[in-house]
Enzyme design. Sequence first.
Site, PDB file in Angstrom:
ATOM      1  N   CYS A 105       0.828  -1.207   0.000  1.00 52.73           N
ATOM      2  CA  CYS A 105       0.000   0.000   0.000  1.00 52.73           C
ATOM      3  C   CYS A 105       0.869   1.266   0.000  1.00 52.73           C
ATOM      4  O   CYS A 105       1.547   1.536  -0.980  1.00 52.73           O
ATOM      5  CB  CYS A 105      -0.982  -0.037   1.164  1.00 52.73           C
ATOM      6  SG  CYS A 105      -2.397   1.067   0.938  1.00 52.73           S
ATOM      7  N   HIS A 147      -3.634  -5.485   1.178  1.00 51.13           N
ATOM      8  CA  HIS A 147      -3.379  -5.823   2.580  1.00 51.13           C
ATOM      9  C   HIS A 147      -3.772  -7.283   2.814  1.00 51.13           C
ATOM     10  O   HIS A 147      -4.752  -7.767   2.243  1.00 51.13           O
ATOM     11  CB  HIS A 147      -4.203  -4.933   3.512  1.00 51.13           C
ATOM     12  CG  HIS A 147      -3.768  -3.513   3.530  1.00 51.13           C
ATOM     13  ND1 HIS A 147      -2.581  -3.116   4.101  1.00 51.13           N
ATOM     14  CD2 HIS A 147      -4.366  -2.382   3.061  1.00 51.13           C
ATOM     15  CE1 HIS A 147      -2.460  -1.796   3.986  1.00 51.13           C
ATOM     16  NE2 HIS A 147      -3.525  -1.333   3.352  1.00 51.13           N
TER      17      HIS A 147
END
Length: 502
Positions: free
Chosen positions: A330, A438
């Site tokens: 991310c 994630h």
Amino acid sequence: MAKAIMIQGTMSNAGKSLLTAGLCRIFKQDGYKVAPFKSQNMALNSFITEEGMEMGRAQVMQADAAKIKPSVLMNPILLKPTNDTGSQVIVNGEVLGTMSARDYFAYKKQLIPEVMKAYHKLEEEYDIIVIEGAGSPAEINLKQEDIVNMGMAKLAKAPVLLVGDIDRGGVFAQLVGTIMLLEEDEQRMVKGMIINKFRGDKTILDPGVKTLEEKTNIPVVGVAPYMELEVEDEDSLTERFSGNQEVGVLDIAVIRVPRISNFTDFNALEVIPGVSLRYVKNVNELKNPDMIILPGTKNTMEDLLWLRQNGLEAAVLKKAAEGKVIFGICGGYQMLGETLSDPEHVEAGGEIKGMGLLPMHTVFKESKTRTRVQGRFPKVEGILHTLMGVQLEGYEIHMGESTLSQGAESLTEITDMVKQESKMDGAYCKNVYGSYVHGIFDKEDVAKKVVEGLGEQKGIDVSNMAGVNFAEFKETQYDKLAEGLRKHLDMKKIYEILEQGI
């Protein structure tokens, strides 16, 4: 309608989240439909539900303990700090906006209908709701219009168990002082106290427990031991960051940026025997890892500048040049590119140079990507070629879009499970890899193949370091937690408190 019981603490990190999870598992084992609830959570560890809504991971962990699907009903308000004085405010899983602490304090009363709407929906579906407070109910500067501690207990008509942390010392003062600072009607709502994280001979503690009960006229319903468990914890005061500095057969270093988010992404790697997973915040701690991970962050640009100023960026670039695996998730993935632009002032505004390890450019936008994904690694080269063909799943939470340039290949092929659309995600170039997903390491085969690739590069046999089925492993930890609490809590008394209410 469901019966409720509330866990409040004398301070942050007293163990509220874990005790809430433990009670959820105990009630579930005893045949009840049980759900966790926390009206307002402040954390950078968040999760995306099947519906594409964002919530705090602590309530996801507690839902796992209760063996139910996580829902934003369990955490209607999530505050994600953007700096020392402001937070992104997420209500019912969607971004409401960014507010200063003062503005939110003045506004939060308007959110009570949303909190109670969520709570009442849970009430209709479950037998028991275990409510978690936040911080301490005795923060006298925050008591006005409280919606997360005694204010929530009153709204839900929930009896309170007050938890003190003996591991940090002063537990009797914590508990007595907290009770003294409550209003008389609030004191009457505290039906039991728990001394948490105890180590040693309990008989030595007994005289203090007796005095505590005499001074407060409230029973101590348990002295819970300090338990070594591998379950997700809150991000503000986690002990993971300071522990496990020993180097294992395979050594993985996670850069502990100031605004680190979703460090739970790496728990599946951490539990593999022979793997050390260390959080490092300066060059001296970095040592010579086999893999460096740049984690998610709430402020990508500011945390990249922090890396640049303290020398860690240069150290990571040196390790990359030496052929070490660099993996970004991310915000950490965004840092690996060539440029980061923020024309809409989502973060600090302007444009800064990235680390230049991936031919990629990132532009921040106001719209937030929130979704769950499933997919695979279609083609992977370099040290982590072992991931080729492996299935993955996880979720995305980000406010930027990254565009690859010539020289980079997409890392994964995924399906957006909310929109039911397929897309390419992430990138790799030589020994540098990155993804927006994630939880990318959570599936057993992914963690196993990462270990295989690192072992192959190092020239060592890792056949005895197979990945762990993380979902099954977590189940054993919840059962271990419940077993420990049953031994040390007076569950008969807790059931009486639950039945009697307030």
